[in-house]
Design a protein around this motif. Structure first.
Motif, PDB file in Angstrom:
ATOM      1  N   ARG A 194       0.828  -1.201   0.000  1.00 24.28           N
ATOM      2  CA  ARG A 194       0.000   0.000   0.000  1.00 24.28           C
ATOM      3  C   ARG A 194       0.868   1.259   0.000  1.00 24.28           C
ATOM      4  N   SER A 195       1.976   1.199   0.749  1.00 22.59           N
ATOM      5  CA  SER A 195       2.866   2.348   0.807  1.00 22.59           C
ATOM      6  C   SER A 195       3.426   2.682  -0.570  1.00 22.59           C
ATOM      7  N   HIS A 196       3.815   1.671  -1.311  1.00 23.68           N
ATOM      8  CA  HIS A 196       4.371   1.920  -2.652  1.00 23.68           C
ATOM      9  C   HIS A 196       3.271   2.272  -3.658  1.00 23.68           C
ATOM     10  N   ALA A 197       2.095   1.665  -3.476  1.00 23.63           N
ATOM     11  CA  ALA A 197       0.998   1.967  -4.412  1.00 23.63           C
ATOM     12  C   ALA A 197       0.524   3.402  -4.260  1.00 23.63           C
ATOM     13  N   ALA A 198       0.648   3.958  -3.048  1.00 23.62           N
ATOM     14  CA  ALA A 198       0.172   5.320  -2.808  1.00 23.62           C
ATOM     15  C   ALA A 198       0.944   6.350  -3.620  1.00 23.62           C
ATOM     16  N   HIS A 213      -0.279  15.383  -4.179  1.00 23.17           N
ATOM     17  CA  HIS A 213       1.067  14.901  -3.873  1.00 23.17           C
ATOM     18  C   HIS A 213       1.272  14.741  -2.369  1.00 23.17           C
ATOM     19  N   ARG A 214       0.871  15.755  -1.609  1.00 25.27           N
ATOM     20  CA  ARG A 214       1.055  15.678  -0.157  1.00 25.27           C
ATOM     21  C   ARG A 214       0.231  14.545   0.455  1.00 25.27           C
ATOM     22  N   ARG A 215      -1.001  14.372  -0.005  1.00 25.49           N
ATOM     23  CA  ARG A 215      -1.839  13.299   0.537  1.00 25.49           C
ATOM     24  C   ARG A 215      -1.262  11.926   0.186  1.00 25.49           C
ATOM     25  N   ALA A 216      -0.703  11.813  -1.011  1.00 20.25           N
ATOM     26  CA  ALA A 216      -0.092  10.537  -1.413  1.00 20.25           C
ATOM     27  C   ALA A 216       1.105  10.224  -0.525  1.00 20.25           C
ATOM     28  N   LEU A 217       1.911  11.238  -0.226  1.00 25.08           N
ATOM     29  CA  LEU A 217       3.061  11.022   0.653  1.00 25.08           C
ATOM     30  C   LEU A 217       2.622  10.650   2.068  1.00 25.08           C
ATOM     31  N   GLU A 218       1.551  11.277   2.553  1.00 24.21           N
ATOM     32  CA  GLU A 218       1.050  10.948   3.890  1.00 24.21           C
ATOM     33  C   GLU A 218       0.552   9.509   3.947  1.00 24.21           C
ATOM     34  N   ARG A 219      -0.204   9.098   2.896  1.00 27.40           N
ATOM     35  CA  ARG A 219      -0.694   7.710   2.865  1.00 27.40           C
ATOM     36  C   ARG A 219       0.473   6.728   2.803  1.00 27.40           C
ATOM     37  N   SER A 220       1.480   7.064   2.005  1.00 26.55           N
ATOM     38  CA  SER A 220       2.642   6.177   1.890  1.00 26.55           C
ATOM     39  C   SER A 220       3.385   6.082   3.216  1.00 26.55           C
ATOM     40  N   HIS A 221       3.571   7.224   3.865  1.00 31.60           N
ATOM     41  CA  HIS A 221       4.282   7.233   5.143  1.00 31.60           C
ATOM     42  C   HIS A 221       3.504   6.467   6.213  1.00 31.60           C
ATOM     43  N   ARG A 222       2.184   6.671   6.255  1.00 27.63           N
ATOM     44  CA  ARG A 222       1.365   5.984   7.251  1.00 27.63           C
ATOM     45  C   ARG A 222       1.394   4.470   7.017  1.00 27.63           C
ATOM     46  N   ALA A 223       1.283   4.056   5.768  1.00 25.59           N
ATOM     47  CA  ALA A 223       1.295   2.618   5.463  1.00 25.59           C
ATOM     48  C   ALA A 223       2.655   2.000   5.779  1.00 25.59           C
ATOM     49  N   MET A 224       3.736   2.733   5.502  1.00 24.31           N
ATOM     50  CA  MET A 224       5.063   2.205   5.814  1.00 24.31           C
ATOM     51  C   MET A 224       5.248   2.069   7.324  1.00 24.31           C
ATOM     52  N   GLY A 225       4.708   3.009   8.096  1.00 21.02           N
ATOM     53  CA  GLY A 225       4.774   2.889   9.554  1.00 21.02           C
ATOM     54  C   GLY A 225       4.017   1.665  10.044  1.00 21.02           C
ATOM     55  N   GLN A 226       2.857   1.407   9.447  1.00 24.32           N
ATOM     56  CA  GLN A 226       2.092   0.218   9.803  1.00 24.32           C
ATOM     57  C   GLN A 226       2.860  -1.052   9.449  1.00 24.32           C
ATOM     58  N   SER A 227       3.570  -1.017   8.322  1.00 21.64           N
ATOM     59  CA  SER A 227       4.366  -2.173   7.918  1.00 21.64           C
ATOM     60  C   SER A 227       5.485  -2.431   8.920  1.00 21.64           C
ATOM     61  N   VAL A 228       6.146  -1.374   9.368  1.00 17.17           N
ATOM     62  CA  VAL A 228       7.238  -1.521  10.333  1.00 17.17           C
ATOM     63  C   VAL A 228       6.707  -2.049  11.666  1.00 17.17           C
ATOM     64  N   GLN A 229       5.577  -1.525  12.125  1.00 15.93           N
ATOM     65  CA  GLN A 229       4.999  -1.991  13.386  1.00 15.93           C
ATOM     66  C   GLN A 229       4.598  -3.463  13.293  1.00 15.93           C
ATOM     67  N   ALA A 230       4.008  -3.855  12.160  1.00 18.40           N
ATOM     68  CA  ALA A 230       3.613  -5.253  11.987  1.00 18.40           C
ATOM     69  C   ALA A 230       4.832  -6.164  11.941  1.00 18.40           C
ATOM     70  N   ASP A 231       5.919  -5.680  11.321  1.00 19.61           N
ATOM     71  CA  ASP A 231       7.141  -6.480  11.258  1.00 19.61           C
ATOM     72  C   ASP A 231       7.726  -6.681  12.657  1.00 19.61           C
ATOM     73  N   ARG A 232       7.739  -5.631  13.463  1.00 23.81           N
ATOM     74  CA  ARG A 232       8.253  -5.755  14.832  1.00 23.81           C
ATOM     75  C   ARG A 232       7.387  -6.709  15.654  1.00 23.81           C
ATOM     76  N   ALA A 233       6.070  -6.610  15.476  1.00 20.84           N
ATOM     77  CA  ALA A 233       5.174  -7.515  16.204  1.00 20.84           C
ATOM     78  C   ALA A 233       5.404  -8.959  15.777  1.00 20.84           C
ATOM     79  N   ALA A 234       5.607  -9.180  14.472  1.00 24.05           N
ATOM     80  CA  ALA A 234       5.864 -10.535  13.976  1.00 24.05           C
ATOM     81  C   ALA A 234       7.151 -11.089  14.562  1.00 24.05           C
ATOM     82  N   THR A 235       8.164 -10.232  14.679  1.00 23.43           N
ATOM     83  CA  THR A 235       9.432 -10.673  15.266  1.00 23.43           C
ATOM     84  C   THR A 235       9.249 -11.072  16.724  1.00 23.43           C
ATOM     85  N   ARG A 236       8.525 -10.252  17.492  1.00 25.10           N
ATOM     86  CA  ARG A 236       8.292 -10.576  18.910  1.00 25.10           C
ATOM     87  C   ARG A 236       7.519 -11.885  19.052  1.00 25.10           C
TER      88      ARG A 236
END
Length: 310
Positions: free
Chosen positions: A120-124, A144-167
């Protein structure tokens, strides 16, 4: 079965049911009644779990129920009896395996969420050239700004999910390791020493309070545990004093040490922590390998002076 009869039966088996009240963490949440089961829990853990008991909020030494379980527990004991120590160990392994499976499934779900959020982050920002700055004042600025916000928010969700998966994966590995640990010689030896200490304590208690029902149960459990763990150690092939002699070498925590004394339950090694004159007692269950004196001497002559290598 009446409540008094059930309470008498539970007391006979070393169990106690106490009514209490919860302590809510939220100010607006009212307390509610809870029944706590404590005492000699190990022979009845499977029964208490089957009846809906939980240890999450009350610790492993107490089961909690939202309704009075006295009669249900007593009827279960009459029907099933006490679980043997073999059954208790099997229950621990089963619950560890189930816990590992739950953590693994949750970790897999988090990994899927991670990948979806990443896409989703890359598709945004798919329609925006890499490195393209925001054109202030241009009609594309808002998009442009909204697309960057969606990309940033989705990437943050991806990082949080990755950390949770590791734990969760680490927790699953930890639960699996618990099963393997309970099969090690060191674990079996520790359990035998614990059982022997409990037997000595029960004997001291009975010497002070003869025929005390609780202390009689403690002695009974300790003797059963000693018999069980002794048999498990024999099956695991643990060395005995008959296998050892002064001058032999043993491997302990990855290093070889010379035996200077053979004791009934341990061997005394020298040069502990590589310090001349320091000794340490190693229980037989924690010995990783053993080389007789003649074999160690032959290896030393072949490879040069010093203790066995490797």
């Amino acid at each position: 079965m009446t409540l008094k009869q059930a309470q008498a039966l539970l007391h006979q088996h070393g169990l106690t049911v106490t009514e209490s009240m919860t302590t809510p963490k939220r100010a607006h949440k009212p307390p509610r009644p809870v029944w706590l089961v404590s005492g000699r829990l190990d022979p009845f853990r499977a029964l208490l779990y089957d009846l809906g008991g939980r240890t999450r909020y009350s610790g492993r030494n107490t089961f909690s129920f939202w309704d009075d379980p006295t009669i249900d527990i007593a009827e279960g004991i009459e029907e099933q009896g006490e679980a043997t120590l073999e059954a208790q160990v099997a229950l621990k392994d089963e619950r560890s395996a189930e816990r590992a499976e739950r953590y693994s499934q949750r970790a897999q779900t988090k990994r899927q969420q991670r990948d979806q959020a990443y896409h989703r982050s890359h598709a945004a920002v798919a329609g925006i050239e890499p490195g393209q700055p925001v054109l202030v004042g241009h009609h594309s600025e808002t998009h442009h700004r909204r697309a960057l916000e969606r990309s940033h928010r989705a990437m943050g969700q991806s990082v949080q999910a990755d950390r949770a998966a590791t734990r969760l994966s680490e927790k699953a590995a930890g639960s699996q390791a618990q099963v393997q640990k309970r099969q090690s010689k060191a674990y079996l030896g520790n359990r035998l020493r614990d059982a022997e200490a409990k037997k000595r304590q029960a004997e001291r208690d009975l010497a002070q309070f003869p025929d005390h029902p609780t202390y009689l149960l403690n002695l009974q459990d300790a003797e059963a545990a000693i018999a069980h763990w002794s048999q498990e150690l024999d099956s695991a092939g643990v060395l005995t004093p008959d296998d050892m002699a002064k001058g032999d070498f043993i491997r302990f925590i990855g290093r070889w040490y010379e035996v200077v004394r053979v004791n009934p339950k341990s061997v005394t090694i020298t040069r502990w922590l590589d310090i001349e004159g320091w000794t340490y007692r190693v229980p037989y269950s924690e010995i990783q390998a053993h080389k007789p004196k003649a074999e160690a001497k032959a290896e030393a002559q072949t490879e040069g002076e010093g203790p066995p290598q490797g």
